[in-house]
Design a protein around this motif. Sequence first.
Motif, PDB file in Angstrom:
ATOM      1  N   GLN A   1       0.848  -1.186   0.000  1.00 16.70           N
ATOM      2  CA  GLN A   1       0.000   0.000   0.000  1.00 16.70           C
ATOM      3  C   GLN A   1       0.886   1.240   0.000  1.00 16.70           C
ATOM      4  O   GLN A   1       2.110   1.156   0.102  1.00 16.70           O
ATOM      5  N   ASP A   2       0.259   2.396  -0.085  1.00 16.28           N
ATOM      6  CA  ASP A   2       0.982   3.676   0.008  1.00 16.28           C
ATOM      7  C   ASP A   2       2.129   3.761  -0.994  1.00 16.28           C
ATOM      8  O   ASP A   2       3.253   4.129  -0.664  1.00 16.28           O
TER       9      ASP A   2
ATOM     10  N   THR B   1      -2.958  -5.545  -9.158  1.00 13.27           N
ATOM     11  CA  THR B   1      -2.421  -4.659  -8.118  1.00 13.27           C
ATOM     12  C   THR B   1      -0.930  -4.385  -8.284  1.00 13.27           C
ATOM     13  O   THR B   1      -0.380  -3.564  -7.552  1.00 13.27           O
TER      14      THR B   1
END
Length: 239
Positions: free
Chosen positions: A164-165, A207
């Motif tokens: 993430q991030d 992703t």
Amino acid sequence: MASQSDIKRISSLSMAKYRQKYAQFVVEGRKLVQEVFHSGLEIQHFLVTEEYRNKNETFGNPVVISDRDMKKISHHSTPPGIVVVVKKEEPKRPEKIQGANLFIDGVSDPGNLGALLRIADWYGLTEIWLSEDSVDETNPKVIASSMGSFLRVKCIRTHDFPWQDNIPAVGADLKGDSIYSFEAPTVPYFLVMGSESHGLREETRKTLTNFVHIPKKGGAESLNLSVSTGIILDRLMIP
């Protein structure tokens, strides 16, 4: 003393559902048992056979059981004669992602996971991230094939994608860039490996930020998952 109810319960730990139920797993063999003793893990049973005790220098305070009972609880065709039952601890998810990280998107073969733990240990990784459907990391074959690395590399099961991030996530795929020309991202990042039979799942692929592959020169159809992981991880971690 180990009662027959103890033996029955320890024997049941060959099945994942009972390892989960009792939060215990089995480690066999002198070398691995000695490593467990120095690991800080909680040992709940320490068992040896009479023959083992007579032939080997003992340590700790083992309980002697019969050869018959040892065969019931051992996962080897020829039991080594020394076993510990260890409390299974759930590793904490790190609060912050740092350094190089390895995520396995479905690994069903326990020997592969054991080898992956050894590879991660060799390169200084302290955890492997596993999709929830991956083989149980306390499977006896995982423990044996990890050659002690299960004590230093923790397996974190997750239902989500921990990158993430804006953390880069590099997936292994035959249509990706050559690993020999690919410029590794700055840390932190994830190397994401799919299952040996199916590769990366589509939901995982969506992703990822980059894809790499190992160029083929010979006639082999494929590479073992742990071998592929070792090659790619090595290239990514070259300074």
